[in-house]
Scaffold this active site. Structure first.
Site, short mmCIF file in Angstrom:
data_model
loop_
_atom_site.label_atom_id
_atom_site.label_comp_id
_atom_site.label_asym_id
_atom_site.label_seq_id
_atom_site.Cartn_x
_atom_site.Cartn_y
_atom_site.Cartn_z
N GLY A 24 -24.53 -28.92 -6.55
CA GLY A 24 -23.56 -29.77 -7.43
C GLY A 24 -22.48 -28.95 -7.71
O GLY A 24 -22.15 -28.68 -8.74
N ALA A 25 -21.90 -27.79 -6.69
CA ALA A 25 -21.26 -26.70 -7.13
C ALA A 25 -19.69 -26.79 -6.82
O ALA A 25 -18.96 -25.85 -6.59
CB ALA A 25 -21.91 -25.32 -6.50
N SER A 26 -19.42 -27.97 -6.30
CA SER A 26 -17.97 -28.39 -5.92
C SER A 26 -17.21 -28.39 -7.40
O SER A 26 -15.95 -28.27 -7.12
CB SER A 26 -17.89 -29.44 -5.12
OG SER A 26 -18.29 -30.56 -5.79
N GLY A 28 -17.01 -28.46 -12.18
CA GLY A 28 -17.38 -28.61 -13.29
C GLY A 28 -18.82 -27.37 -13.46
O GLY A 28 -18.64 -26.28 -13.31
N ILE A 29 -19.82 -27.89 -14.08
CA ILE A 29 -21.03 -26.94 -14.64
C ILE A 29 -21.34 -26.20 -13.19
O ILE A 29 -21.72 -25.18 -13.30
CB ILE A 29 -22.06 -27.92 -15.08
CG1 ILE A 29 -21.70 -28.45 -16.29
CG2 ILE A 29 -23.10 -26.78 -15.25
CD1 ILE A 29 -22.55 -29.50 -17.00
N GLY A 30 -21.61 -26.75 -12.21
CA GLY A 30 -22.02 -26.32 -10.81
C GLY A 30 -21.32 -25.16 -10.49
O GLY A 30 -21.82 -23.92 -10.24
N SER A 155 -31.12 -32.49 -19.93
CA SER A 155 -29.96 -33.30 -20.79
C SER A 155 -30.67 -33.29 -22.15
O SER A 155 -31.99 -33.79 -22.26
CB SER A 155 -29.63 -34.51 -20.33
OG SER A 155 -29.09 -35.34 -21.28
N TYR A 168 -30.78 -43.08 -16.75
CA TYR A 168 -30.36 -41.52 -16.96
C TYR A 168 -31.37 -40.79 -17.75
O TYR A 168 -31.65 -39.64 -17.35
CB TYR A 168 -29.06 -41.59 -17.31
CG TYR A 168 -28.48 -40.12 -17.61
CD1 TYR A 168 -27.88 -39.42 -16.45
CD2 TYR A 168 -28.47 -39.58 -18.89
CE1 TYR A 168 -27.35 -38.33 -16.69
CE2 TYR A 168 -27.79 -38.14 -18.85
CZ TYR A 168 -27.27 -37.52 -17.89
OH TYR A 168 -26.85 -36.27 -17.99
#
Length: 274
Positions: A24-26, A28-30, A155, A168
């Site tokens: 998920g690195a594209s 935000g946090i990643g 989370s 979630y």
């Protein structure tokens, strides 16, 4: 699986010992985890289901040393076959993953039965099955080497059972419990496993109004991706089992929410307050 545009600056085998894998690195946090790991000297394998991951890889190469190897990989991690495919990719490319960051996920705020079957399957796989299997596969290699790091992005909602957060929060609860168990199992082998549990993060994911975001950041309730990544990695490399960010506010809020009886939650729902 799309492995095009891999970085050719250096042979992968020459840099084998220092790769960090971030999902998920594209954005935000990643992406921030990737930046800060690069700043620590790690080569990167960055994974996303978005083609933009190739642009992010180029930006990272330009921002850091030309000796840095950044390999972008487009992959749908919501498929149950993806963990094994990703692991086999690292083996065929002779990438030895020293740091694994399981960050890929989707925020969700909706009644369980109002979701489609396809989305329910997606979130269950993305938040539970894939990260657990990546921990299982790469964790075995780390245990054999007696060295490695695994950071699972959970989370604060993992402790909250409430309407509209059922899917979630439950998936994050599984990941939090799984991470704690793995931390206990692997630390004697020199492998550190950490649960980073953020509250609200300023990524645009929560659709918070700008003035509320600004106020939340001033109060320390909402943190930036930079702060989250910095504190999460610090906890990881110091061998902590868990870090909540920001800690005090969310610990207090979670404690208060846990005191709310089920009948009151039903009343809140009936009144339309949440």
């Amino acid at each position: 699986m799309n492995a095009q545009n891999a970085n050719n600056h250096l042979p992968i085998t020459d840099m084998k010992q220092h790769f960090a894998l971030v999902t998920g690195a594209s954005s935000g946090i990643g992406l921030e985890f990737a930046r800060q790991l690069a700043a620590r000297g790690y080569n990167l394998l960055i994974v996303s289901n978005e083609e933009a991951i190739h642009d992010r890889a180029e930006e990272l190469r330009e921002a850091f040393s030309p000796q840095l190897s950044v390999i972008p990989l487009v992959m749908d991690l919501s498929l149950q076959s993806s963990a094994r495919e990703l692991y086999e990719y690292t083996r065929t490319q002779e990438i030895e993953v020293e740091v694994l960051v399981n960050n890929a996920g989707v925020y969700h705020d909706r009644d369980i039965l109002d979701d489609s079957e396809a989305f329910t399957s997606l979130i269950l796989n993305l938040h539970m099955y894939t990260p657990a299997m990546l921990c299982y596969l790469f964790g075995q290699d780390m245990r054999a080497r007696k060295h490695g790091y695994i950071l699972n992005v959970c989370s604060v909602t993992s402790k909250i059972v409430a309407q509209r957060l059922g899917t979630y929060a439950s998936t994050k609860s599984f990941l939090a419990a799984f991470t704690r168990s793995l931390h206990i199992e692997l630390k004697p082998y020199g492998v550190y496993v950490t649960n980073v549990s953020p509250g609200a993060v300023d990524t645009g994911l929560f659709n918070i109004r700008p003035w509320m975001t600004k106020a939340g950041k001033c109060l320390g309730i909402i943190v930036s991706p930079e702060t989250l990544a910095r504190r999460g990695l610090r906890a990881l490399f110091h061998g902590r089992s868990k870090v909540t960010i920001p800690a005090v506010f969310w610990h207090i809020l979670t404690f208060i929410i846990l005191l709310i009886p089920t009948w009151l939650l039903r009343l809140i729902r009936r009144l339309g307050w949440f």
